[in-house]
Design an enzyme around this catalytic site. Structure first.
Site, PDB file in Angstrom:
ATOM      1  N   GLU A   1      -6.015 -11.021  -1.202  1.00 47.18           N
ATOM      2  CA  GLU A   1      -6.821 -10.865   0.025  1.00 47.18           C
ATOM      3  C   GLU A   1      -8.302 -10.828  -0.326  1.00 47.18           C
ATOM      4  OE1 GLU A   1      -5.413  -7.559   2.387  1.00 47.18           O
ATOM      5  OE2 GLU A   1      -3.321  -7.954   1.900  1.00 47.18           O
TER       6      GLU A   1
ATOM      7  N   GLU B   1       0.789  -1.245   0.000  1.00 44.82           N
ATOM      8  CA  GLU B   1       0.000   0.000   0.000  1.00 44.82           C
ATOM      9  C   GLU B   1       0.818   1.291   0.000  1.00 44.82           C
ATOM     10  OE1 GLU B   1      -2.595  -0.459   3.378  1.00 44.82           O
ATOM     11  OE2 GLU B   1      -3.591  -2.208   2.553  1.00 44.82           O
TER      12      GLU B   1
HETATM   13  C1  XIL Z   1      -6.186  -6.773   8.378  1.00 46.82           C
HETATM   14  C2  XIL Z   1      -6.466  -7.971   9.279  1.00 46.82           C
HETATM   15  O1  XIL Z   1      -7.301  -8.856   8.601  1.00 46.82           O
HETATM   16  C3  XIL Z   1      -7.091  -7.525  10.573  1.00 46.82           C
HETATM   17  O2  XIL Z   1      -7.214  -8.614  11.473  1.00 46.82           O
HETATM   18  C4  XIL Z   1      -6.253  -6.417  11.203  1.00 46.82           C
HETATM   19  O3  XIL Z   1      -6.907  -5.928  12.358  1.00 46.82           O
HETATM   20  C5  XIL Z   1      -6.016  -5.285  10.242  1.00 46.82           C
HETATM   21  O4  XIL Z   1      -5.429  -5.793   9.046  1.00 46.82           O
HETATM   22  N1  XIL Z   1      -4.863  -4.964   3.797  1.00 46.82           N
HETATM   23  C6  XIL Z   1      -3.857  -5.801   4.224  1.00 46.82           C
HETATM   24  C7  XIL Z   1      -4.099  -6.730   5.363  1.00 46.82           C
HETATM   25  O5  XIL Z   1      -2.794  -5.870   3.593  1.00 46.82           O
HETATM   26  O6  XIL Z   1      -2.951  -6.979   6.101  1.00 46.82           O
HETATM   27  C8  XIL Z   1      -5.213  -6.210   6.248  1.00 46.82           C
HETATM   28  O7  XIL Z   1      -5.474  -7.213   7.249  1.00 46.82           O
HETATM   29  C9  XIL Z   1      -6.440  -5.887   5.444  1.00 46.82           C
HETATM   30  C10 XIL Z   1      -6.145  -4.814   4.429  1.00 46.82           C
END
Ligand code: XIL
Length: 374
Positions: A261, A156
């Site tokens: 994701e 990001e």
């Molecule tokens: C999220 C997790 O799923 C949560 O448990 C945590 O509280 C916050 O982060 N982008 C990403 C992930 O790259 O690492 C994030 O994961 C969601 C958004």
């Protein structure tokens, strides 16, 4: 009925039975099997999964998935809580779990502005930040060298409008921090595939900026193997045209594409929020949480249709896609129950709260069952 007629009828029934049995036998019975010639199918694991606390979840993970990503425990806040202190307990267990089960192991993530340890927030000079990055990447990527298949090296770094995110890394080191992170990772673990990972990077402005950034990295001799498109989308605004364009354009750079994701929220987003900025949070209310007990059939069906639409695009471009990873195992464990509004009940994945496959699972599996050659 004449005995000879009866004989033929019996023969006919038996043949049908045999045919269906053979057909059923050739049908895939898991996601990883269904898509074995297309891409890896992964999931994100939390501590309870890695420590094999729940037998049902454990069984499901092993049956359905062949790739794993640590949902939180390799983020710097958890693995590197203080300047001179690392905590590898869950990281080690996670890598062991992947090796034991023959899975593709993803490291997530080396450099990210969120979930940073407190001490990093206090860093004021470029030199100290460089020291942190160098020590962090050498130690973490070095420890798991040869055991992690791919690293999300930088997460990001770009905003939706295509400008660089004004993170602590950018503010102190400029865009060079990205090159620095990739070069350090390549040195610490020469075998791992190195990815740049982001949300909304399928959308035109962010995509364009990401492509420019990657071209520069490559031109400077930096090793980068893939782009991760996070895929935190909504059933109300899924845009497969952008997704398809992004796959084609990233692959044209000679990079692998992974959906890292994936989840599809079914809940309202009236604040017009897109993406996955983990720092956003909004008030809960009954309007914001319309399905606290169960998901109505009509929405279940829409979810299934959207997943089907999405997987059709993935299959069309399977030659360019390395991996599809879901952000969670089953609905009970999804981060979308707590983000961007705390305490909601969301249903974004393929498995329900009892670890049973949902309609969306069947719609995705049917793409292969009915069209083995697709
Ligand atoms: C999220 C997790 O799923 C949560 O448990 C945590 O509280 C916050 O982060 N982008 C990403 C992930 O790259 O690492 C994030 O994961 C969601 C958004």
């Amino acid at each position: 009925m004449k005995p000879s007629n009866f004989k033929y009828q019996l023969l006919f029934i038996c043949s049908i039975g045999l045919f269906s049995a053979t057909f059923a036998q050739n049908q895939p019975t898991s996601l990883k099997e269904a898509f074995k010639n297309d891409f890896l199918v992964g999931t994100a694991l939390g501590a309870e999964h890695i420590l094999e606390k729940d037998a049902k979840a454990n069984q499901l993970i092993k049956k359905e998935f062949n790739a794993i990503t640590p949902e939180n425990h390799m983020k710097s806040m958890n693995i590197h809580p203080e300047w001179n202190k690392y905590d590898f307990y869950l990281g080690d267990k996670f890598v062991e779990y992947g090796q034991k089960n023959n899975m593709y192991v993803v490291g997530h993530t080396l450099v990210w502005h969120s979930q940073l340890p407190r001490f990093v927030g206090k860093i004021k000079s470029a030199d100290s930040l460089k020291l942190f990055m160098t020590d962090h990447i050498n130690t973490v990527a070095g420890r798991y060298a040869g055991k992690i298949n791919s690293w999300d090296v930088v997460n990001e770094a770009i905003e939706d409008d295509g400008t660089f995110r004004k993170s602590i890394f950018y503010n102190l080191l400029g865009e060079d921090f990205i090159k620095m992170a990739f070069d350090l990772a390549a040195k610490a673990d020469p075998k791992a595939e190195l990815y740049y990972n982001d949300y909304n990077n399928e959308q035109p402005a962010k995509r364009k900026a990401t492509i420019e950034m990657i071209k520069k990295l490559k031109a400077s001799g930096t090793k980068i193997d893939g782009v991760g498109i996070q895929g935190h989308w909504s059933i109300n605004s899924l845009n497969t045209k952008n997704i398809e364009d992004a796959i084609i354009e990233y692959a044209a750079l000679g990079l692998k594409v992974a959906f890292t994701e994936l989840d599809l929220t079914v809940l309202p987003n009236p604040w017009d929020l897109k993406g996955a900025d983990v720092n956003q949070n909004f008030e809960n209310s009954p309007k914001m949480n319309p399905y606290p007990k169960e998901l109505p059939d009509s929405v279940q069906t829409t979810l299934a249709q959207k997943y089907e639409e999405l997987f059709k695009v993935f299959l069309k471009h399977q030659d360019k896609i390395d991996r599809i990873t879901f952000w969670g195992v089953a609905d009970n464990h999804s981060w979308l129950n707590g983000w961007p509004v705390r305490g909601r009940t969301n249903y974004p994945l393929l498995f329900d709260r009892n670890f049973e496959p949902k309609k969306a699972y069947n719609s995705v599996m049917n793409l292969k069952k009915n069209n083995p050659n697709l």
